[in-house]
Design a protein around this motif. Structure first.
Motif, short mmCIF file in Angstrom:
data_model
loop_
_atom_site.label_atom_id
_atom_site.label_comp_id
_atom_site.label_asym_id
_atom_site.label_seq_id
_atom_site.Cartn_x
_atom_site.Cartn_y
_atom_site.Cartn_z
N ALA A 19 36.33 -42.14 -25.93
CA ALA A 19 35.69 -42.24 -24.61
C ALA A 19 35.29 -40.85 -24.11
CB ALA A 19 36.63 -42.91 -23.62
N VAL A 20 36.21 -39.90 -24.31
CA VAL A 20 35.94 -38.53 -23.86
C VAL A 20 34.74 -37.97 -24.61
CG1 VAL A 20 36.87 -36.18 -23.79
CG2 VAL A 20 38.34 -38.12 -23.16
N ALA A 21 34.70 -38.22 -25.93
CA ALA A 21 33.60 -37.70 -26.75
C ALA A 21 32.27 -38.31 -26.30
CB ALA A 21 33.86 -38.00 -28.22
N GLN A 22 32.29 -39.61 -26.01
CA GLN A 22 31.07 -40.29 -25.58
C GLN A 22 30.56 -39.72 -24.26
OE1 GLN A 22 28.99 -43.08 -27.09
NE2 GLN A 22 27.95 -41.71 -25.68
N LEU A 23 31.49 -39.55 -23.34
CA LEU A 23 31.11 -39.00 -22.03
C LEU A 23 30.54 -37.59 -22.18
CD1 LEU A 23 33.78 -39.94 -19.30
CD2 LEU A 23 31.34 -40.49 -19.33
N LYS A 24 31.21 -36.80 -23.02
CA LYS A 24 30.74 -35.42 -23.24
C LYS A 24 29.32 -35.42 -23.80
CE LYS A 24 34.98 -32.79 -23.61
NZ LYS A 24 36.04 -32.29 -24.49
N ARG A 55 22.54 -36.45 -13.32
CA ARG A 55 22.92 -37.28 -14.46
C ARG A 55 24.18 -38.06 -14.09
NH1 ARG A 55 20.67 -36.07 -19.25
NH2 ARG A 55 22.53 -36.61 -20.46
N VAL A 56 24.03 -39.38 -14.04
CA VAL A 56 25.15 -40.23 -13.59
C VAL A 56 25.58 -41.17 -14.70
CG1 VAL A 56 25.91 -41.91 -11.86
CG2 VAL A 56 24.18 -40.22 -11.26
N ALA A 57 26.89 -41.22 -14.96
CA ALA A 57 27.44 -42.20 -15.91
C ALA A 57 28.26 -43.22 -15.13
CB ALA A 57 28.30 -41.49 -16.95
N ASN A 73 37.99 -34.42 -16.13
CA ASN A 73 37.36 -33.10 -16.19
C ASN A 73 36.01 -33.08 -16.91
OD1 ASN A 73 39.51 -32.03 -14.81
ND2 ASN A 73 40.66 -31.54 -16.68
N VAL A 74 35.59 -34.21 -17.47
CA VAL A 74 34.34 -34.18 -18.25
C VAL A 74 33.09 -34.05 -17.38
CG1 VAL A 74 32.88 -35.45 -19.87
CG2 VAL A 74 35.35 -35.38 -20.23
N PRO A 75 32.85 -34.92 -16.40
CA PRO A 75 31.62 -34.76 -15.60
C PRO A 75 31.62 -33.42 -14.86
CG PRO A 75 32.60 -36.92 -15.25
CD PRO A 75 33.63 -36.10 -15.96
N ASP A 126 26.58 -35.27 -14.65
CA ASP A 126 27.01 -34.45 -13.51
C ASP A 126 28.13 -35.16 -12.77
OD1 ASP A 126 25.04 -32.38 -13.82
OD2 ASP A 126 23.55 -33.86 -13.20
N VAL A 127 27.94 -36.45 -12.58
CA VAL A 127 29.03 -37.26 -12.00
C VAL A 127 29.15 -38.56 -12.77
CG1 VAL A 127 28.88 -36.42 -9.59
CG2 VAL A 127 27.49 -38.37 -10.32
N ALA A 128 30.35 -39.14 -12.70
CA ALA A 128 30.54 -40.50 -13.22
C ALA A 128 31.02 -41.34 -12.05
CB ALA A 128 31.57 -40.50 -14.35
N ILE A 129 30.63 -42.62 -12.07
CA ILE A 129 31.07 -43.55 -11.02
C ILE A 129 32.10 -44.48 -11.63
CG2 ILE A 129 30.35 -45.20 -9.26
CD1 ILE A 129 28.83 -42.53 -9.08
N PHE A 130 33.27 -44.51 -11.04
CA PHE A 130 34.33 -45.37 -11.53
C PHE A 130 34.25 -46.71 -10.80
CE2 PHE A 130 38.71 -47.01 -11.30
CZ PHE A 130 39.06 -46.99 -12.64
N THR A 131 34.08 -47.79 -11.59
CA THR A 131 34.06 -49.12 -10.95
C THR A 131 35.23 -49.98 -11.41
OG1 THR A 131 32.67 -50.14 -12.65
CG2 THR A 131 31.53 -49.03 -10.84
#
Lengths: 281, 432
Positions: A115-120, A2-4, A141-143, A125-130
């Motif tokens: 933002a934290v709530a949305q991510l949660k 699961r990637v955000a 710490n969320v992903p 499993d991972v998020a990609i920072f662009t």
């Protein structure tokens, strides 16, 4: 897996390309979290990066996309593979999301409670920072595994800003590092670290940067696949405490870096950055 | 210092109040200054309100360095009084001040450097005049007086010798001797150095009535720098030894954060100007005396300030101990000094981040130079930005111009050297 995706704006070309590329490879994101397109900070950053004329042209393209000649142009030509979609070009992460069917949420600050709530809720499993804000622990710490970043230099040698330019000036081979983010500046555990062999023919520096971004996206996809299959594991940086951070480069030094780029061979030179990491060692 | 060391500064509030009233009264005597004053106040207000600097500020060169250098040195030329001394400041309220011995002394090396860089003979001549004037002020003990020239010379006032002024003037005398080989100048410099060595405390500090506010200060590392320079020129080991002792004393004040305690200015915050003095004197002594401990002690706070500048795009006008924050205005002189320090650290360590920060700092300072206005304003470096900030408010100060000129000349020299070396190495490795 699961990637955000975390984007600095819905129109971030890099954000669009990462989302599209992952989707093309069968890993459709579970969601994209973007900063708003028109907050003051983003605008200033765009003007600073692109200059007033290009920023205005870009704004026109966004406000009346049907009339703009920039509509089908891609700022970074090396992202063409990722951004082309049929006859068109993905211009926003919403368009990518519409095509591949994942949600997009906007937040004013990537560290905000919203933002934290949305991510949660997406439970990645991972998020990609662009791009976007400096991320704090509550987001980092969320992903489940962490937030991944593509850094345009070899770590730990060159951390921080203007990294390809500093690599050129300091005699460090050009390279890209995919790493997990932590509370430091580019100090998190490393997933992939590759020297960049495509500098030949790059001119000017912006072209080099574009090419490296495109390569970085491919490496991100490789890292995500590796994490998914368990073939890649993160290695902590040996010199985490050393101060290898670099800052935005003055144009005078950029001109020197450009000349070095033109000379093509990237041999180590004097003028290296203090290996003790400034005075803070 | 660049805060006149007056023996009559016992009661700070009274002194300050008198100073404010006197300066304000200056406008009554010269009402033609009202328009430039209000124009400056309005422009600084507009700039601070609407101009929000961001990540990419100061990375582009908008003003040629040679033009800015010419502009600040021209300001110094115009500030030279008929007696040969250089005014401490031009006030928007009262105009030019009297000649200031301390600043006149340490502007001499700047003038010679400028003469060398540009071939301008005016600068050399200005340095001659300044040296002659200073020689006329030396006391029989070898010391030089504190304060502005004539400020303490009224009936009943006795001219007080000053350690700091003597040290700062000594810098100029040593350089003047290097340039002219005039024995009279060397004799004067040695007398000043002897006096400083004799009155030094056994712990290496200077204190008592010859020290500002009667207290020892770590920013007197600048005095040590002058003594080390004299030692190299005179060959007299006592002078270098005195510098060494003082640096030992300064290093005993280094904190784990890099902060160097002991600025000890009662009634004043720790302006960046003084913090930079401590660092600069320690660094230059470290280089001259080949003391790595001193270079490291200077490099640490210089690095802390570099990170602050790069992160926040500005340095504060004052800092609390351990760099814990301070006042929001910019102390432009301190900024120019930090640029000099970073450039010297680049020269010593080869770390390009110091050069990069100095280039950006110089860019910021160049952008703040007044390009039009009356004599005394054009090309001047303000004490504070905005002009009403706490450090030397409403004034353009000669030591600010001195340090900016030094920074711009250093930038030119080191950037050229770096590029030439890079070119040479590229050619040697077959890249060209």
């Amino acid at each position: 897996m699961r990637v955000a995706i975390l984007c600095s704006s819905p129109y971030s070309e890099t954000g669009c390309a990462v989302a599209a590329r992952l989707a093309q490879l069968g890993n459709v994101p579970v969601g994209a979290l973007t900063l708003p397109s028109w907050d003051r900070g983003t605008l200033l950053r765009k003007v600073g990066q692109w200059g007033l004329r290009d920023s205005l042209q870009y704004a026109v393209a966004k406000l009346s996309p049907g009339k703009s000649t920039i509509r089908k142009q891609i700022r970074n030509p090396y992202l063409e593979t990722a951004l082309r979609h049929g006859d068109g070009v993905f211009r926003s992460v919403r368009e990518v999301a519409g095509t591949y069917g994942f949600p997009v949420a906007t937040c004013s600050d990537q560290n905000s409670a919203r933002a934290v709530a949305q991510l949660k809720q997406w439970s990645p499993d991972v998020a990609i920072f662009t791009g976007g804000n400096i991320l704090r622990d509550q987001v980092l710490n969320v992903p489940r595994l962490g937030i991944v970043n593509a850094h345009l230099a070899l770590l730990p040698e060159i951390r921080g800003m203007s990294s390809p330019e500093w690599s050129l000036l300091c005699g460090v081979p050009l390279g890209i590092t995919i790493h997990f983010m932590d509370s430091g500046v580019d100090t998190g555990p490393i997933l992939l670290r590759r020297e960049f062999a495509g500098a030949d023919g790059c001119d000017p520096l912006a072209d080099l940067r574009h090419k490296m971004i495109a390569d970085g996206i491919e490496l991100i996809a490789e890292a995500v696949a590796g994490l998914d299959s368990g073939t890649i594991s993160a290695v902590p940086q040996a010199d985490r405490e050393k101060d290898y951070q670099f800052f935005v480069m003055h144009e005078h030094l950029k001109a020197v870096a450009t000349r070095r780029l033109k000379k093509a061979r990237l041999n180590p030179v004097r003028g290296r950055c203090d290996e003790s990491g400034g005075a803070n060692g | 210092m660049s805060s006149p060391e007056s023996s009559s500064s016992r009661n700070f509030m009274t002194t300050r109040t008198v100073r404010v009233l006197t300066e304000a009264a200056g406008l009554l005597r010269a009402p033609q200054r009202i328009i430039p004053l209000f124009s400056k106040l309005a422009s600084d207000q507009l700039r601070t309100t609407f101009e929000h600097r961001h990540l990419y500020s100061y990375v582009d060169a908008t003003i040629p360095t040679a033009d800015a250098l010419r502009s600040v040195v021209d300001w110094i030329f115009r500030a030279q009084r008929p007696d040969g001394g250089i005014a401490a400041y031009y006030s928007y309220l009262t105009g030019y001040s009297e000649s200031y011995p301390e600043v006149t002394g340490y502007i001499i090396p700047t003038l010679y450097d400028f003469g060398r860089v540009t071939g301008d003979l005016t600068a050399r001549h200005a340095a001659f005049l300044a040296t002659d004037w200073l020689l006329s002020l030396q006391m029989t003990s070898g010391a030089f007086p504190g304060g502005l020239h004539g400020s303490d010379s009224g009936p009943g006032n006795k001219v007080q010798p000053s350690v700091f002024n003597t040290g700062q003037i000594l810098q100029g005398l040593v350089r003047a001797h290097v340039e002219t080989r005039n024995v009279k100048i060397l004799k004067s410099a040695v007398a000043a150095g002897d006096w400083l060595a004799v009155i030094q405390q056994t712990d290496g500090s200077w204190t008592g009535p010859v020290a500002y506010q009667g207290t020892a200060h770590t920013y007197y590392s600048m005095v040590s720098w002058a003594l080390a320079q004299l030692g190299a020129e005179s060959g007299d080991a006592r002078h270098a030894a005195a510098a060494d002792r003082n640096i030992d004393w300064v290093l005993a004040h280094v904190q784990p954060s890099g902060w160097i305690d002991g600025i000890n200015l009662r009634g004043h915050p720790a302006y960046l100007h003084f913090i930079a003095y401590v660092i600069q004197g320690t660094l230059e002594c470290g280089i001259l005396l080949r003391r790595d401990d001193a270079i490291q002690a200077a490099a640490k706070p210089a690095w802390v300030l570099l990170r602050k500048f790069e992160t926040h795009k500005r340095l504060l006008g004052t800092y609390e101990p351990d760099f814990r924050g301070g006042q929001q205005f910019a102390c432009l002189t301190g900024n120019a000094q930090m640029s000099c320090i970073w450039l010297r650290l680049f020269e010593v360590t080869g770390d390009l981040r110091y050069l990069n920060a100095a280039l950006k700092m110089n860019e910021m300072l160049k952008q703040l130079l007044p390009v039009k206005g009356r004599r005394g304003v054009v090309g001047g470096v303000a004490g504070s930005y905005p002009i009403w900030g706490a450090y030397q408010p409403m004034r353009l100060i000669s030591w600010g111009c001195k340090f900016l000129a030094d920074a711009l000349m250093l930038e030119g020299r080191l950037a050229r050297k770096f590029e030439a070396e890079l070119e040479k190495e590229s050619e040697a490795s077959g890249c060209a």
